[in-house]
Write an enzyme that holds these catalytic residues in place. Structure first.
Site, PDB file in Angstrom:
ATOM      1  N   ASP A  73       0.909  -1.010  -0.135  1.00 35.05           N
ATOM      2  CA  ASP A  73       0.064  -0.115  -0.247  1.00 35.05           C
ATOM      3  C   ASP A  73       0.848   1.044  -0.109  1.00 35.05           C
ATOM      4  O   ASP A  73       1.637   1.487   0.969  1.00 35.05           O
ATOM      5  CB  ASP A  73      -0.821  -0.011   1.378  1.00 35.05           C
ATOM      6  CG  ASP A  73      -1.817   1.229   1.483  1.00 35.05           C
ATOM      7  OD1 ASP A  73      -1.755   1.975   0.387  1.00 35.05           O
ATOM      8  OD2 ASP A  73      -2.765   1.258   2.397  1.00 35.05           O
ATOM      9  N   ASP A  99      -4.106  -1.382  -1.750  1.00 38.72           N
ATOM     10  CA  ASP A  99      -3.200  -2.038  -1.947  1.00 38.72           C
ATOM     11  C   ASP A  99      -2.901  -2.319  -3.478  1.00 38.72           C
ATOM     12  O   ASP A  99      -3.945  -2.530  -4.277  1.00 38.72           O
ATOM     13  CB  ASP A  99      -3.146  -3.602  -1.687  1.00 38.72           C
ATOM     14  CG  ASP A  99      -2.263  -3.817  -0.358  1.00 38.72           C
ATOM     15  OD1 ASP A  99      -2.164  -2.860   0.454  1.00 38.72           O
ATOM     16  OD2 ASP A  99      -1.430  -4.847  -0.358  1.00 38.72           O
ATOM     17  N   GLN A 145       3.227   4.389   2.558  1.00 36.89           N
ATOM     18  CA  GLN A 145       2.972   3.895   3.889  1.00 36.89           C
ATOM     19  C   GLN A 145       3.579   2.330   4.199  1.00 36.89           C
ATOM     20  O   GLN A 145       4.258   2.375   5.153  1.00 36.89           O
ATOM     21  CB  GLN A 145       1.413   3.629   3.772  1.00 36.89           C
ATOM     22  CG  GLN A 145       0.898   3.101   5.048  1.00 36.89           C
ATOM     23  CD  GLN A 145      -0.647   2.481   5.033  1.00 36.89           C
ATOM     24  OE1 GLN A 145      -1.368   3.322   5.277  1.00 36.89           O
ATOM     25  NE2 GLN A 145      -0.915   1.002   4.920  1.00 36.89           N
ATOM     26  N   GLY A 174      18.594  -6.432  -0.947  1.00 36.20           N
ATOM     27  CA  GLY A 174      18.715  -7.667  -1.402  1.00 36.20           C
ATOM     28  C   GLY A 174      17.280  -8.459  -1.528  1.00 36.20           C
ATOM     29  O   GLY A 174      16.930  -9.319  -2.236  1.00 36.20           O
ATOM     30  N   ASN A 175      16.420  -8.123  -0.694  1.00 41.18           N
ATOM     31  CA  ASN A 175      15.178  -8.877  -0.485  1.00 41.18           C
ATOM     32  C   ASN A 175      13.927  -7.935   0.170  1.00 41.18           C
ATOM     33  O   ASN A 175      14.472  -7.241   0.994  1.00 41.18           O
ATOM     34  CB  ASN A 175      15.276 -10.244   0.354  1.00 41.18           C
ATOM     35  CG  ASN A 175      14.259 -11.194   0.209  1.00 41.18           C
ATOM     36  OD1 ASN A 175      13.229 -10.953   0.350  1.00 41.18           O
ATOM     37  ND2 ASN A 175      14.759 -12.300  -0.264  1.00 41.18           N
ATOM     38  N   TYR A 208       1.391   0.623  14.832  1.00 41.31           N
ATOM     39  CA  TYR A 208       0.399   0.135  13.750  1.00 41.31           C
ATOM     40  C   TYR A 208       0.586   1.121  12.510  1.00 41.31           C
ATOM     41  O   TYR A 208       0.839   2.426  12.707  1.00 41.31           O
ATOM     42  CB  TYR A 208      -0.992   0.652  14.455  1.00 41.31           C
ATOM     43  CG  TYR A 208      -2.255   0.493  13.306  1.00 41.31           C
ATOM     44  CD1 TYR A 208      -2.244  -0.846  12.882  1.00 41.31           C
ATOM     45  CD2 TYR A 208      -2.666   1.405  12.726  1.00 41.31           C
ATOM     46  CE1 TYR A 208      -3.238  -1.139  11.722  1.00 41.31           C
ATOM     47  CE2 TYR A 208      -3.559   1.125  11.553  1.00 41.31           C
ATOM     48  CZ  TYR A 208      -3.746   0.105  11.129  1.00 41.31           C
ATOM     49  OH  TYR A 208      -4.639  -0.539  10.444  1.00 41.31           O
ATOM     50  N   LYS A 248      -2.658  -2.533   8.079  1.00 41.37           N
ATOM     51  CA  LYS A 248      -3.005  -3.956   8.069  1.00 41.37           C
ATOM     52  C   LYS A 248      -2.270  -4.640   6.792  1.00 41.37           C
ATOM     53  O   LYS A 248      -1.645  -3.969   5.938  1.00 41.37           O
ATOM     54  CB  LYS A 248      -4.392  -4.476   7.993  1.00 41.37           C
ATOM     55  CG  LYS A 248      -4.858  -4.555   9.484  1.00 41.37           C
ATOM     56  CD  LYS A 248      -4.397  -5.603  10.211  1.00 41.37           C
ATOM     57  CE  LYS A 248      -4.452  -5.749  11.736  1.00 41.37           C
ATOM     58  NZ  LYS A 248      -3.847  -6.733  12.309  1.00 41.37           N
ATOM     59  N   ASP A 260     -15.099   1.248   6.491  1.00 41.99           N
ATOM     60  CA  ASP A 260     -13.740   0.794   6.003  1.00 41.99           C
ATOM     61  C   ASP A 260     -13.507  -0.962   5.596  1.00 41.99           C
ATOM     62  O   ASP A 260     -12.568  -1.354   5.456  1.00 41.99           O
ATOM     63  CB  ASP A 260     -12.513   1.167   6.745  1.00 41.99           C
ATOM     64  CG  ASP A 260     -12.321   2.752   6.717  1.00 41.99           C
ATOM     65  OD1 ASP A 260     -12.747   3.484   6.147  1.00 41.99           O
ATOM     66  OD2 ASP A 260     -11.320   3.085   7.543  1.00 41.99           O
TER      67      ASP A 260
HETATM   68  C1  F6R Z   1      -6.489   1.331   6.393  1.00 43.43           C
HETATM   69  C2  F6R Z   1      -7.397   0.958   7.299  1.00 43.43           C
HETATM   70  C3  F6R Z   1      -8.528   2.115   7.769  1.00 43.43           C
HETATM   71  C4  F6R Z   1      -7.579   3.127   8.740  1.00 43.43           C
HETATM   72  C5  F6R Z   1      -8.544   4.177   8.997  1.00 43.43           C
HETATM   73  C6  F6R Z   1      -8.039   5.284   9.813  1.00 43.43           C
HETATM   74  O1  F6R Z   1      -5.793   0.372   5.766  1.00 43.43           O
HETATM   75  O2  F6R Z   1      -7.750  -0.145   7.759  1.00 43.43           O
HETATM   76  O3  F6R Z   1      -9.506   1.405   8.562  1.00 43.43           O
HETATM   77  O4  F6R Z   1      -7.160   2.481   9.502  1.00 43.43           O
HETATM   78  O5  F6R Z   1      -9.397   4.702   7.914  1.00 43.43           O
HETATM   79  O6  F6R Z   1      -6.691   5.879   9.104  1.00 43.43           O
HETATM   80  P1  F6R Z   1      -6.029   7.181   9.790  1.00 43.43           P
HETATM   81  O7  F6R Z   1      -5.519   6.830  10.821  1.00 43.43           O
HETATM   82  O8  F6R Z   1      -5.185   7.193   8.465  1.00 43.43           O
HETATM   83  O9  F6R Z   1      -7.137   8.236   9.522  1.00 43.43           O
HETATM   84 MG    MG Z   2      -4.009  -0.694   3.431  1.00 43.83          MG
END
Ligand code: F6R
Ligand code: MG
Length: 373
Positions: free
Chosen positions: A12, A54, A96, A105-106, A230, A233, A289
């Site tokens: 991502d 992603d 991100q 290398g990897n 964090y 994900k 989300d």
């Molecule tokens: C992103 C995700 C979203 C964010 C949420 C808060 O992959 O899972 O649920 O965690 O939108 O995002 P921020 O903290 O960037 O406002």
């Molecule tokens: Mg994401």
């Protein structure tokens, strides 16, 4: 016989409308970059997909797993997309998942997720690449168990002599960096004992027991464990070989019919149902989300190349009216889970929240606590 490697590397590196989906320019850039590598002969073929926020690069080649040139190509692609498109357009979460400054290398341990499978091509070699959004690598534990160890799911385990001897699961403890190989059906209960804790134990590889042929490979990195905080994900990927001595395509898809709960929804902090969707129609997230979702792309591998339904365009394996039922069910489960708000088990347990922002909030309360006399 030549050996072919399928490498999937995903990251991502920024998206439009918050965490909704990548910008088309990012996808186009990745396609151009990989097309150049195809021209020089580094890659035999490639496909670029997106799920949620992603971008994934599916690449085929003859250089084996963990090849530094292939990994560098993916790293450079994500880095250039970040610098040339995501940052200038102020896309959300630009760069991100790129946790390191320079390539060494990897890409393992640097942020992007990787799944790789090297094998000798059979007369005909179908594969499925799954990609999920708003969840973690352990999300593959349940379907991999069903596909390779559950005869109620995979009829071939009972009926097909090539599957009848079972499969070997390579399971990684992603917190401690250790791994173990266990064989189904003999060690089924031990396998389940580990796979039922998907935040710690993840299947990294599956092999056919009768001859050791590789059958599946999954990405196992957890961004939060790598970064120590964090950062989003992991949107894991999974490669599975199908048919003629491996599970049939239908046996590989079947475990996704009843959306099971996975960790990683909204702020990486909630459990939600994994919804199987068409990658052409529904790969971007929306409700709270999410909900977490999974796409399935099907190809043949021929002479080191991806063969899809039209050029490299894969078969869209969850694009069938059958899966509307699963999607309806996923929506119902998602709404039900939301009625619990920030109560466990809708919200993840504290150890899974270790690197999210809730501990910072709770820290302020520490001083207010008094001892019970
Ligand atoms: C992103 C995700 C979203 C964010 C949420 C808060 O992959 O899972 O649920 O965690 O939108 O995002 P921020 O903290 O960037 O406002
Ligand atoms: Mg994401």
């Amino acid at each position: 016989m030549v050996r072919t490697t399928v490498t999937v590397i995903k990251a991502d590196v920024g998206s439009v409308a918050g965490h909704h989906r990548p910008h088309q320019k990012m996808i186009d850039y990745a396609k151009r970059k990989l097309a150049e590598a195809e021209e020089t002969g580094l890659l035999k073929s490639f496909y670029v997909y997106s799920i949620g926020d992603d971008i994934g690069l599916v690449m085929t080649h003859h250089r084996g797993e963990g090849d530094s040139e292939i990994h560098k190509l993916a790293w450079d692609t994500f880095k250039e997309i970040t610098e040339k498109i995501a940052k200038p357009l102020k896309l959300y979460g630009a760069g991100q998942d790129l946790l390191k400054e320079s390539f060494s290398g990897n890409v393992r341990g640097m942020g992007p997720g990787v799944a790789e499978l090297e094998f000798e091509e059979r007369a005909s070699d179908p594969i499925v690449v799954f990609a999920a959004d708003k969840t973690e690598p352990g999300a593959w534990n349940l379907p991999l168990y069903k596909i390779f160890a559950d005869p109620f799911n995979t009829a071939g385990l009972v009926i097909d002599p090539k599957l009848h001897e079972g499969f070997i699961f390579e399971i990684v403890n992603i917190r401690e960096g250790t791994k173990v190989k266990l064989k189904a059906p003999e060690e089924l209960y031990d396998i389940l004992g580990l796979l039922g804790t998907p935040g710690t134990y993840c299947v990294s590889k599956v092999y056919r027991a009768s001859d050791g042929e590789p059958a599946a490979a999954a990405s196992i990195s957890r961004l939060s464990l790598l970064a120590g905080r964090y950062v989003g994900k992991d949107e894991p990927v999974l490669i599975v070989r199908a048919q003629s001595g491996f599970p049939a395509i239908g046996e590989i898809l079947a475990p996704f019919a009843i959306p099971y709960l996975v960790a990683g929804w909204m702020r990486g902090s909630h459990n939600g149902p994994l919804m199987p969707v068409s990658f052409r129609k529904h790969s971007a997230i929306s409700f709270f989300d999410g909900p977490p979702r999974v796409i399935a792309m099907g190809w043949q591998i021929a002479d080191g190349k991806l063969v899809g339904v039209d050029g490299v365009e894969p078969a869209d394996l969850f694009d069938d009216p059958f899966w509307d039922y699963s999607r309806q069910l996923a929506s119902q489960i998602a709404i039900y889970m939301r009625t619990m708000g920030e109560f466990m088990p809708a919200r993840l347990e504290p150890s899974e929240l270790e690197y999210t922002t809730l501990p910072q909030i709770l820290k302020r309360l520490e001083k207010k606590f008094e001892l019970i006399k």
